[in-house]
Scaffold this motif. Sequence first.
Motif, short mmCIF file in Angstrom:
data_model
loop_
_atom_site.label_atom_id
_atom_site.label_comp_id
_atom_site.label_asym_id
_atom_site.label_seq_id
_atom_site.Cartn_x
_atom_site.Cartn_y
_atom_site.Cartn_z
N THR A 216 55.09 33.18 -5.88
CA THR A 216 55.42 34.60 -6.10
C THR A 216 56.43 35.14 -5.10
O THR A 216 57.39 35.81 -5.48
CB THR A 216 54.13 35.46 -6.03
OG1 THR A 216 53.19 34.91 -6.95
CG2 THR A 216 54.39 36.90 -6.40
N SER A 217 56.24 34.87 -3.80
CA SER A 217 57.15 35.48 -2.82
C SER A 217 58.53 34.82 -2.83
O SER A 217 59.55 35.48 -2.60
CB SER A 217 56.55 35.47 -1.41
OG SER A 217 56.31 34.16 -0.97
N ASP A 220 60.44 36.23 -5.59
CA ASP A 220 60.83 37.58 -5.22
C ASP A 220 62.26 37.59 -4.63
O ASP A 220 63.04 38.51 -4.91
CB ASP A 220 59.82 38.09 -4.18
CG ASP A 220 59.84 39.58 -4.02
OD1 ASP A 220 59.84 40.28 -5.04
OD2 ASP A 220 59.86 40.05 -2.87
N ASN A 238 61.92 48.53 -4.11
CA ASN A 238 60.83 47.89 -3.36
C ASN A 238 59.49 48.50 -3.74
O ASN A 238 59.36 49.72 -3.80
CB ASN A 238 61.02 48.11 -1.86
CG ASN A 238 61.98 47.13 -1.24
OD1 ASN A 238 63.16 47.09 -1.59
ND2 ASN A 238 61.49 46.33 -0.31
N TYR A 276 65.30 45.25 -0.66
CA TYR A 276 66.07 44.28 -1.45
C TYR A 276 67.57 44.46 -1.24
O TYR A 276 68.34 43.51 -1.33
CB TYR A 276 65.72 44.41 -2.93
CG TYR A 276 64.33 43.94 -3.27
CD1 TYR A 276 63.88 42.68 -2.87
CD2 TYR A 276 63.44 44.76 -3.96
CE1 TYR A 276 62.60 42.26 -3.16
CE2 TYR A 276 62.16 44.33 -4.26
CZ TYR A 276 61.74 43.09 -3.86
OH TYR A 276 60.47 42.66 -4.15
#
Length: 348
Positions: A216-217, A220, A238, A276
Amino acid sequence: MSASKTVLVTGASGFVAAHVVQAFLDAGYAVKGTVRSEATAEKVRQTYAKYADKLSFAIVPDMAEPNAFNEAVKGVDGVIHTATPFLMQVEDNERDLLRPAIEGTVNILNATKKYAPQVNRVVLISSFAAMIDLSKGNWPEHTYTEADWNPMTYEQAAKKETPGVAAYCAAKTLAERSAWDFIKNEKPNFDLVTLCPPMVYGPNINATSDISKLNTSSADVYQLMAPGKKPTDEIPPNSLWSWVDVRDVALAHLRAYEVPEASNQRFFLCSGNFSYQMMCDILREKVPEVRDRVPIGKPGSGFGGVELYKVDSSKAQKVLGIKFRQLDETITDAARSFLELEKKSGKA
């Protein structure tokens, strides 16, 4: 100290666990890893080919099953528990998040108490999710430290209408609380150290062989540079703001196991806050080969004017001797590892 010591690392094929295994092997330990299948064990073996004689495995198909870890803990000197479900989209909060996280934690502690009396320390990866109060939003007047606990109860988290992200945070909280309750009530031979990282980013070294199967990360970060992205695309907002490098988290596990002063302590592992936009700025500047597929947004605008809570990870720096990496190093190294995976996956 480590020459003849063996540590158990649960969930050894995971993104964070892979770096934890690496840190212990590099420090001279033998590692026994738990995985769900022999096929996964084989993939993990390939990651650490040069340490073949120092690596062994225990197959644990379901860590929430009673007695799941009874065999795995036998003969080890320390236990590093990293296995936990990291899912935000689930059908049933109680079945898919709360019970596996809590029962998996209690199972490993029970098994260690009963079948591994020689173990003197268990290190448990918890999460910033166990610290954050989601009801406070960005809470600019607050500084998060180890003293903070997520206030959500089991009953609130189990409700159907509770969003997956809130239930995940509660699961991490309740799992960590159950570990501290175990120490208090059962008085085992071992002490406990818990580590609370937020979003964990950095290079991917685990057994993932396909860019489409990132954890998941990692996904991301990869979403900001994936093929098909364009500089004119919007940068996603975010929902989470705090981060740490996976290699710092791995080193923290090693130090948490070795440092006497860490006994029965909780540590917040955090480099700081990110956006981001900041990640996109770094990708465009430091990884030129993906520049034409990274959204531009508003370069240099940082947090976009949003005021955020502050973070204080000085305890981990002082007691565990961790010097946290900066965002540009972490995101650059992550991107390079994704480009390698693209090549392997035939997606480059």
